[in-house]
Design a protein around this motif. Sequence first.
Motif, PDB file in Angstrom:
ATOM      1  N   LEU A 150       0.700   8.561 -12.138  1.00 28.99           N
ATOM      2  CA  LEU A 150       1.721   8.588 -13.177  1.00 28.99           C
ATOM      3  C   LEU A 150       2.900   7.705 -12.808  1.00 28.99           C
ATOM      4  CD1 LEU A 150       1.757  12.367 -14.197  1.00 28.99           C
ATOM      5  CD2 LEU A 150       0.809  10.446 -15.473  1.00 28.99           C
ATOM      6  N   ASN A 151       3.332   7.771 -11.556  1.00 34.83           N
ATOM      7  CA  ASN A 151       4.460   6.966 -11.107  1.00 34.83           C
ATOM      8  C   ASN A 151       4.142   5.482 -11.190  1.00 34.83           C
ATOM      9  OD1 ASN A 151       6.975   6.327  -9.837  1.00 34.83           O
ATOM     10  ND2 ASN A 151       5.878   6.070  -7.918  1.00 34.83           N
ATOM     11  N   LEU A 152       2.876   5.121 -10.953  1.00 31.48           N
ATOM     12  CA  LEU A 152       2.512   3.714 -10.940  1.00 31.48           C
ATOM     13  C   LEU A 152       2.236   3.170 -12.337  1.00 31.48           C
ATOM     14  CD1 LEU A 152       1.000   4.519  -7.798  1.00 31.48           C
ATOM     15  CD2 LEU A 152       1.242   2.080  -8.001  1.00 31.48           C
ATOM     16  N   GLN A 153       1.872   4.011 -13.265  1.00 31.87           N
ATOM     17  CA  GLN A 153       1.480   3.507 -14.580  1.00 31.87           C
ATOM     18  C   GLN A 153       2.645   3.414 -15.559  1.00 31.87           C
ATOM     19  OE1 GLN A 153      -1.794   5.735 -16.141  1.00 31.87           O
ATOM     20  NE2 GLN A 153      -3.134   5.281 -14.435  1.00 31.87           N
ATOM     21  N   TYR A 154       3.536   4.371 -15.534  1.00 29.54           N
ATOM     22  CA  TYR A 154       4.544   4.453 -16.581  1.00 29.54           C
ATOM     23  C   TYR A 154       5.925   4.068 -16.056  1.00 29.54           C
ATOM     24  CZ  TYR A 154       0.731   6.896 -18.796  1.00 29.54           C
ATOM     25  OH  TYR A 154      -0.498   7.216 -19.300  1.00 29.54           O
ATOM     26  N   THR A 155       6.162   2.792 -15.935  1.00 37.15           N
ATOM     27  CA  THR A 155       7.453   2.284 -15.482  1.00 37.15           C
ATOM     28  C   THR A 155       7.897   1.184 -16.432  1.00 37.15           C
ATOM     29  OG1 THR A 155       6.356   0.712 -14.013  1.00 37.15           O
ATOM     30  CG2 THR A 155       7.006   2.821 -13.056  1.00 37.15           C
ATOM     31  N   ASP A 196       0.838  -1.192   0.000  1.00 37.05           N
ATOM     32  CA  ASP A 196       0.000   0.000   0.000  1.00 37.05           C
ATOM     33  C   ASP A 196       0.880   1.251   0.000  1.00 37.05           C
ATOM     34  OD1 ASP A 196      -2.486   1.127  -0.134  1.00 37.05           O
ATOM     35  OD2 ASP A 196      -2.901   1.010   2.017  1.00 37.05           O
ATOM     36  N   GLU A 197       0.424   2.307  -0.676  1.00 34.74           N
ATOM     37  CA  GLU A 197       1.181   3.562  -0.810  1.00 34.74           C
ATOM     38  C   GLU A 197       2.549   3.313  -1.467  1.00 34.74           C
ATOM     39  OE1 GLU A 197      -0.327   6.178  -0.488  1.00 34.74           O
ATOM     40  OE2 GLU A 197      -1.998   5.738   0.840  1.00 34.74           O
ATOM     41  N   THR A 198       2.501   2.629  -2.584  1.00 38.69           N
ATOM     42  CA  THR A 198       3.703   2.223  -3.310  1.00 38.69           C
ATOM     43  C   THR A 198       4.575   3.391  -3.744  1.00 38.69           C
ATOM     44  OG1 THR A 198       2.554   0.254  -4.087  1.00 38.69           O
ATOM     45  CG2 THR A 198       4.468   0.931  -5.350  1.00 38.69           C
ATOM     46  N   GLN A 199       3.984   4.566  -3.906  1.00 38.28           N
ATOM     47  CA  GLN A 199       4.745   5.712  -4.420  1.00 38.28           C
ATOM     48  C   GLN A 199       5.926   6.094  -3.528  1.00 38.28           C
ATOM     49  OE1 GLN A 199       1.551   5.936  -3.429  1.00 38.28           O
ATOM     50  NE2 GLN A 199       1.406   7.518  -1.859  1.00 38.28           N
ATOM     51  N   TYR A 200       5.954   5.598  -2.298  1.00 37.90           N
ATOM     52  CA  TYR A 200       7.061   5.924  -1.402  1.00 37.90           C
ATOM     53  C   TYR A 200       8.303   5.069  -1.650  1.00 37.90           C
ATOM     54  CZ  TYR A 200       3.736   8.748   1.207  1.00 37.90           C
ATOM     55  OH  TYR A 200       2.815   9.700   1.569  1.00 37.90           O
ATOM     56  N   SER A 201       8.215   4.121  -2.568  1.00 36.82           N
ATOM     57  CA  SER A 201       9.376   3.309  -2.919  1.00 36.82           C
ATOM     58  C   SER A 201       9.851   3.696  -4.314  1.00 36.82           C
ATOM     59  CB  SER A 201       9.025   1.815  -2.897  1.00 36.82           C
ATOM     60  OG  SER A 201      10.072   1.043  -3.453  1.00 36.82           O
ATOM     61  N   GLU A 202      11.112   4.052  -4.441  1.00 37.79           N
ATOM     62  CA  GLU A 202      11.644   4.454  -5.738  1.00 37.79           C
ATOM     63  C   GLU A 202      11.780   3.279  -6.697  1.00 37.79           C
ATOM     64  OE1 GLU A 202      15.297   6.489  -5.134  1.00 37.79           O
ATOM     65  OE2 GLU A 202      14.379   8.234  -4.156  1.00 37.79           O
ATOM     66  N   ASN A 203      11.999   2.090  -6.171  1.00 36.55           N
ATOM     67  CA  ASN A 203      12.264   0.944  -7.044  1.00 36.55           C
ATOM     68  C   ASN A 203      11.223  -0.172  -6.888  1.00 36.55           C
ATOM     69  OD1 ASN A 203      13.084   0.256  -4.471  1.00 36.55           O
ATOM     70  ND2 ASN A 203      14.810  -0.993  -5.152  1.00 36.55           N
ATOM     71  N   TRP A 204       9.978   0.223  -6.580  1.00 33.10           N
ATOM     72  CA  TRP A 204       8.932  -0.785  -6.410  1.00 33.10           C
ATOM     73  C   TRP A 204       8.730  -1.594  -7.693  1.00 33.10           C
ATOM     74  CZ3 TRP A 204       4.719  -1.129  -9.529  1.00 33.10           C
ATOM     75  CH2 TRP A 204       4.417  -0.003 -10.326  1.00 33.10           C
ATOM     76  N   ALA A 205       8.802  -0.928  -8.843  1.00 32.50           N
ATOM     77  CA  ALA A 205       8.553  -1.621 -10.109  1.00 32.50           C
ATOM     78  C   ALA A 205       9.647  -2.650 -10.390  1.00 32.50           C
ATOM     79  CB  ALA A 205       8.472  -0.616 -11.254  1.00 32.50           C
ATOM     80  N   LEU A 206      10.879  -2.297 -10.108  1.00 22.66           N
ATOM     81  CA  LEU A 206      11.975  -3.253 -10.275  1.00 22.66           C
ATOM     82  C   LEU A 206      11.812  -4.428  -9.328  1.00 22.66           C
ATOM     83  CD1 LEU A 206      14.728  -4.120 -11.391  1.00 22.66           C
ATOM     84  CD2 LEU A 206      15.800  -2.668  -9.649  1.00 22.66           C
ATOM     85  N   ALA A 207      11.421  -4.144  -8.078  1.00 23.57           N
ATOM     86  CA  ALA A 207      11.197  -5.218  -7.112  1.00 23.57           C
ATOM     87  C   ALA A 207      10.087  -6.151  -7.587  1.00 23.57           C
ATOM     88  CB  ALA A 207      10.850  -4.630  -5.745  1.00 23.57           C
ATOM     89  N   GLY A 208       8.992  -5.565  -8.076  1.00 27.17           N
ATOM     90  CA  GLY A 208       7.894  -6.383  -8.589  1.00 27.17           C
ATOM     91  C   GLY A 208       8.313  -7.215  -9.781  1.00 27.17           C
ATOM     92  N   LYS A 209       9.083  -6.615 -10.682  1.00 28.10           N
ATOM     93  CA  LYS A 209       9.573  -7.338 -11.867  1.00 28.10           C
ATOM     94  C   LYS A 209      10.433  -8.534 -11.460  1.00 28.10           C
ATOM     95  CE  LYS A 209      12.934  -6.780 -15.630  1.00 28.10           C
ATOM     96  NZ  LYS A 209      13.863  -7.775 -15.051  1.00 28.10           N
ATOM     97  N   ILE A 210      11.349  -8.319 -10.509  1.00 23.59           N
ATOM     98  CA  ILE A 210      12.239  -9.399 -10.076  1.00 23.59           C
ATOM     99  C   ILE A 210      11.442 -10.551  -9.483  1.00 23.59           C
ATOM    100  CG2 ILE A 210      14.020 -10.017  -8.395  1.00 23.59           C
ATOM    101  CD1 ILE A 210      15.161  -7.177  -8.787  1.00 23.59           C
TER     102      ILE A 210
END
Length: 200
Positions: A164-169, A132-146
Motif C-alpha cells: 500500500l505504501n509503495l502503490q499509492y503515493t 531495497d526495502e523502500t518502506q523504511y523511507s518516509e519520502n522515497w516517492a518524493l526522492a524518486g520524483k525529484i
Amino acid sequence: MNENISQYILNQLNTTPYLVESELNENNIQLNNRIEFYEFKQYVDEFLIKETKNRFFVMPGLRGVGKTTLIYQIYNYILNEKNISKDRILFLDLDRIKDNPKFDIIDYFDYFIKDVHEAYPVVKEPIFIFIDETQYSENWALAGKIVYDENKKVFMIFTGSDALNLQYTNDSARRSINFPLYPLNFAQYLFLKYNLKTPK
C-alpha cells in the motif's frame, strides 16, 4: 554532506559486485533468472539506447518472494553484460541504514549523483539506483520524483514489502511503473531451484 553517508555509499559501490556474485551462485553454478528478469532486461536495454519515460519502477511484493534476488540479477546484467561501471550502479538496502540518525534518502541520492558523478545539475551518462526495502523511507516517492524529473539518464527501481505504501503515493503515481512481484508457481520454483523444466 554527512561523512558517514559518503563512506557508506563508496563502500556500497565497491562491495556490491562481490555480494551479487556470491548471492547468484550456488556451488559455482549461476542461478536461473525468473521470467520477470527478462522484462526488466528490455527496459534496461531501451534506457541505454534512447531517451525513455520507462525508468522509474516500483516493485511491491511479499517478504521472501524474490525482490532482492531479481535486483541482483538486473545488477549483474548491467555490470557484466552491458559493461556499466560499478561506480554507476548504486544498490541500497534501507533495512541496513534505517536506524541512522536523521536518515533521509535524498541525501544518499544527492551524494551519489552530485558528488560521485559530479553530475549537477544534469546527469550525462546513464546511472542506476536500486533501493531495497523502500518502506523504511518516509519520502522515497518524493526522492524518486525529484530524480526522475531532473535527470533523464537515471534508471531507478524501488522494492518493498509494504504494497500500500509503495502503490499509492501522489509523488510517484504519474511517473512510476508499478511492477508487483508475486510468489512463484510450482513449475517456476522447480526451474529456479533445480533447473527442471516441466512440460507445458
